[in-house]
Design a protein around this motif. Structure first.
Motif, PDB file in Angstrom:
ATOM      1  N   GLU A  32       0.559  -1.476  -0.086  1.00 33.05           N
ATOM      2  CA  GLU A  32       0.249  -0.031  -0.022  1.00 33.05           C
ATOM      3  C   GLU A  32       0.466   1.050  -0.118  1.00 33.05           C
ATOM      4  O   GLU A  32       0.498   2.050  -0.312  1.00 33.05           O
ATOM      5  N   GLN A  35       2.356   2.084  -3.668  1.00 30.48           N
ATOM      6  CA  GLN A  35       1.143   2.479  -4.236  1.00 30.48           C
ATOM      7  C   GLN A  35       0.649   4.156  -3.807  1.00 30.48           C
ATOM      8  O   GLN A  35       1.228   4.449  -4.881  1.00 30.48           O
ATOM      9  N   LEU A  36       1.093   4.548  -2.802  1.00 28.33           N
ATOM     10  CA  LEU A  36       0.993   5.549  -2.328  1.00 28.33           C
ATOM     11  C   LEU A  36       2.168   6.527  -2.811  1.00 28.33           C
ATOM     12  O   LEU A  36       1.955   7.800  -3.600  1.00 28.33           O
ATOM     13  N   ALA A  38       4.119   5.744  -5.158  1.00 27.00           N
ATOM     14  CA  ALA A  38       3.481   5.822  -7.094  1.00 27.00           C
ATOM     15  C   ALA A  38       2.820   6.719  -8.496  1.00 27.00           C
ATOM     16  O   ALA A  38       3.095   7.267  -8.998  1.00 27.00           O
ATOM     17  N   GLN A  39       2.025   6.782  -6.982  1.00 27.55           N
ATOM     18  CA  GLN A  39       0.502   8.010  -7.288  1.00 27.55           C
ATOM     19  C   GLN A  39       0.753   9.208  -7.347  1.00 27.55           C
ATOM     20  O   GLN A  39       0.315   9.957  -7.984  1.00 27.55           O
ATOM     21  N   SER A  40       1.812   8.916  -6.568  1.00 30.35           N
ATOM     22  CA  SER A  40       2.305  10.770  -5.832  1.00 30.35           C
ATOM     23  C   SER A  40       3.050  11.051  -7.037  1.00 30.35           C
ATOM     24  O   SER A  40       3.554  10.809  -8.096  1.00 30.35           O
ATOM     25  N   ASP A  41       2.361  12.187  -7.160  1.00 30.55           N
ATOM     26  CA  ASP A  41       3.376  13.737  -8.687  1.00 30.55           C
ATOM     27  C   ASP A  41       4.286  13.529  -8.376  1.00 30.55           C
ATOM     28  O   ASP A  41       5.583  15.105  -8.752  1.00 30.55           O
ATOM     29  N   ALA A  65       8.480   1.913  -5.811  1.00 27.89           N
ATOM     30  CA  ALA A  65       7.100   2.890  -6.318  1.00 27.89           C
ATOM     31  C   ALA A  65       8.114   3.853  -8.160  1.00 27.89           C
ATOM     32  O   ALA A  65       7.445   4.119  -8.887  1.00 27.89           O
ATOM     33  N   LEU A  68       7.210   1.269 -10.590  1.00 24.54           N
ATOM     34  CA  LEU A  68       5.858   0.949 -11.109  1.00 24.54           C
ATOM     35  C   LEU A  68       5.952   2.191 -11.797  1.00 24.54           C
ATOM     36  O   LEU A  68       4.310   2.256 -12.821  1.00 24.54           O
ATOM     37  N   ARG A  69       6.774   3.336 -12.096  1.00 21.34           N
ATOM     38  CA  ARG A  69       6.122   4.530 -12.501  1.00 21.34           C
ATOM     39  C   ARG A  69       6.765   4.591 -13.787  1.00 21.34           C
ATOM     40  O   ARG A  69       6.760   5.284 -14.686  1.00 21.34           O
TER      41      ARG A  69
END
Length: 331
Positions: A32, A35-36, A38-41, A65, A68-69
């Motif tokens: 989790e 994922q946080l 990886a999804q951050s800008d 992360a 994943l990016r």
């Protein structure tokens, strides 16, 4: 066990060149949290990598992360410590920031550091692992890596604080009994004594004597800290009455004794005797100017130098015992 002095530069490194590290997290990566990130800008902070092995010391979640990016490189700060310090650096970094280590993680990390750094104090390890010093002490007791295995501890300030040399001698005697083929140097490194002191322990065991000289036995019986026996207290009974030998004639100083030796015809007028004189004079001058040395000694070195000096004194005591034993044996 200090700070990360190896963090001297930040570089972009190919992710494929990195090697997974030895994480203090018992359960591995937190999916989790990855994922946080990886999804951050936001750009990912640099990870910490051991330069010599390219192992990830701190930043496994950031590295995952980045993958994943779809990134091929990642910002890296290098750690230049030796391999023994890599895990310590990983624990320190994970305690200091990012996803917190669980209590179980920190206790397991403390147990590993105690095993790899038994000389370090409970408070120093507590500061690294984010535990209370009492908790670290309890872990040390359970692990069996305690005072009986080391003769000094290194505190948070980096100062070496010696434990009992009498206890170290007893540990040396047990080690010699279990491993009679072990070299003196190997035993000395293990227990923190000089090879000459370990030799003295071995000789005492061979004679059936206590491995701890009489003058040091109070150390293991609760002798008040800071009190140490003087040379006269450590001599065997009756030695103070033996005239003409270093153990006797308390009023005769070392210079006078050396002058008398130099006048002895059996030493002066033979090559072997002159060799003996040269050997003695090169080693018996003593630590002249020690008062100034004490004043200039850095505080963090004092205990180490004191231990070196004490080791030299013990070597001379072993030498004196051997000489006297030779005289008794030749009658």
């Amino acid at each position: 066990m200090g700070g990360h002095s190896g963090r001297v530069e930040t570089r972009q490194i190919l992710i494929d060149s990195l090697v997974p590290g030895d994480s203090p997290r018992l359960s591995g990566e937190d999916a989790e949290h990855v994922q946080l990130l990886a999804q951050s800008d936001d750009p990912l902070p640099p990870i910490l990598v051991h330069r010599a092995t390219m192992r990830v010391v701190d930043g496994a979640h950031r590295l995952r992360a980045a993958v994943l990016r779809g990134e091929e490189t990642i910002a890296v700060e290098f750690f230049d410590g030796d391999e023994r310090e890599v895990f310590v650096a990983a624990v320190r970094a994970n305690v200091g920031h990012g996803l917190p280590l669980t209590l179980a993680d920190r206790e397991a990390a403390a147990a590993r550091i105690i095993a790899s750094h038994p000389h370090h104090s409970d408070r120093a390890i507590a500061e690294i692992s984010g535990l209370a010093a009492k908790t670290v002490a309890a872990i040390r007791r359970r692990s069996g890596v305690g005072k009986q295995q080391v003769t000094a501890r290194i505190g948070r300030d980096g100062r070496v604080r010696p434990l009992s040399s009498a206890e170290a001698r007893r540990v040396a005697s047990e080690t010699i009994a279990r491993h009679p083929q072990a070299s003196l140097r190997a035993v000395a490194r293990l227990v923190g004594l000089s090879p000459a002191t370990v030799r003295d322990v071995r000789d005492r065991l061979g004679r059936g004597d206590d491995p701890v000289p009489p003058g040091q036995r109070d150390e293991s019986r609760g002798q008040p800290p800071g009190r140490r026996h003087t040379g006269s207290e450590r001599r065997r009974p009756g030695a103070e009455n033996r005239v003409g030998r270093p153990g006797g004639g308390a009023g005769r100083d070392r210079a006078t004794l050396l002058r008398n030796l130099n006048r002895d015809p059996s030493l002066r007028f033979s090559e072997s005797g002159r060799h003996v004189l040269r050997w003695i004079y090169s080693r018996a001058s003593g630590p002249e100017g020690w008062e100034q040395v004490i004043e200039r000694m850095p505080s963090h070195c004092a205990y180490v130098v004191a231990e070196v000096a004490r080791g030299c004194a013990e070597e001379w005591l072993a030498f004196a015992d051997r000489l006297e034993r030779r005289m008794r044996d030749t009658g």
